[in-house]
Enzyme design. Structure first.
Site, short mmCIF file in Angstrom:
data_model
loop_
_atom_site.label_atom_id
_atom_site.label_comp_id
_atom_site.label_asym_id
_atom_site.label_seq_id
_atom_site.Cartn_x
_atom_site.Cartn_y
_atom_site.Cartn_z
N ASP A 123 -9.52 -3.09 -6.53
CA ASP A 123 -8.55 -2.75 -5.49
C ASP A 123 -7.87 -3.39 -4.47
O ASP A 123 -8.13 -3.73 -3.94
CB ASP A 123 -9.05 -0.98 -4.46
CG ASP A 123 -9.37 -0.11 -5.81
OD1 ASP A 123 -8.59 -0.26 -7.11
OD2 ASP A 123 -10.70 0.75 -5.69
N ASP A 137 -4.22 3.63 -10.69
CA ASP A 137 -4.85 4.28 -10.15
C ASP A 137 -3.56 5.76 -10.12
O ASP A 137 -3.29 6.74 -10.34
CB ASP A 137 -5.32 4.77 -8.77
CG ASP A 137 -6.66 3.71 -8.88
OD1 ASP A 137 -7.48 4.08 -9.74
OD2 ASP A 137 -7.15 3.64 -8.17
#
Length: 209
Positions: A123, A137
């Site tokens: 991330d 995401d």
């Protein structure tokens, strides 16, 4: 849309998203320091590299294999739904977004350290008061929002099947009206015949002979 068009659309979009997701993750690993926010759009969007073994907000980090299996189930469910029910361009877009995002993160879960089904997701995108996320995401969330929106405004996943169901629902009512009209005509004809018979009887009775 035909089944072939749907599968092609979902597959191409999912593949492109999965590739973009991996390219951006590799870039983040090569260029960003771990856990040190780097301003991108001021404080609105920062770049913060971290490795997530769980879901959003780090939930489920102790059960990473379960999270991985859940993502695989979601990907399979999207494919099955597309095969059986989707013939709409909008739903094709939504399924492609969800599948592409799921595949991007499944890649991390299966192929990144510390090992298969326990891999950590990369991330690097951070908004204020929001968990750090990635391109995959964004695709999953965007696809899910689109599905909900389409359901709210009444866009069917398969317009042709929806129209066929409406026609089938209307057909019995139309047949019932036709039968009622036919019954009314027969009844009227029978009444007229009775009236003519009664008139003839009265004529005979009034004959002076």
């Amino acid at each position: 849309m035909s089944l072939g068009s749907v599968l092609t659309g979902v597959g191409v979009l999912a593949a492109v998203l999965a590739i973009v997701d991996q390219v951006t993750k590799n870039w983040a690993e090569a260029n960003l320091p771990l856990l040190e926010p780097q301003p991108f759009l001021g404080e609105i969007l920062q770049l913060t590299l971290l490795y997530n073994s769980g879901a959003a907000w780090g939930m489920g980090s102790e059960i990473t294999p379960v999270v991985t299996c859940l993502q695989i189930v979601i990907a399979i469910g999207v494919v099955v739904f597309a095969l059986k029910a989707v013939r709409s361009a909008w739903y094709t877009l939504a399924m492609g977004l969800i599948l592409g995002g799921a595949l991007g993160n499944i890649h991390d879960r299966l192929l990144r350290p510390p090992g298969p089904f326990r891999g950590e997701v990369v991330d690097f995108l951070q908004l204020p008061n929001w968990p750090v996320f990635n391109v995959a995401d964004m695709a999953v969330v965007g696809g899910a929002i689109l599905v909900v929106l389409l359901g709210v405004i009444g866009v069917p996943a398969d317009p042709a099947a929806d129209a066929a169901r409406e026609d089938a629902a209307e057909s019995p009512a139309a047949g019932s009206r036709v039968n009622d009209d036919a019954h009314g005509t027969d009844h009227g004809g029978h009444t007229d015949h009775t009236d003519h018979g009664e008139h003839a009887d009265r004529s005979v009775q009034e004959d002076p002979r």
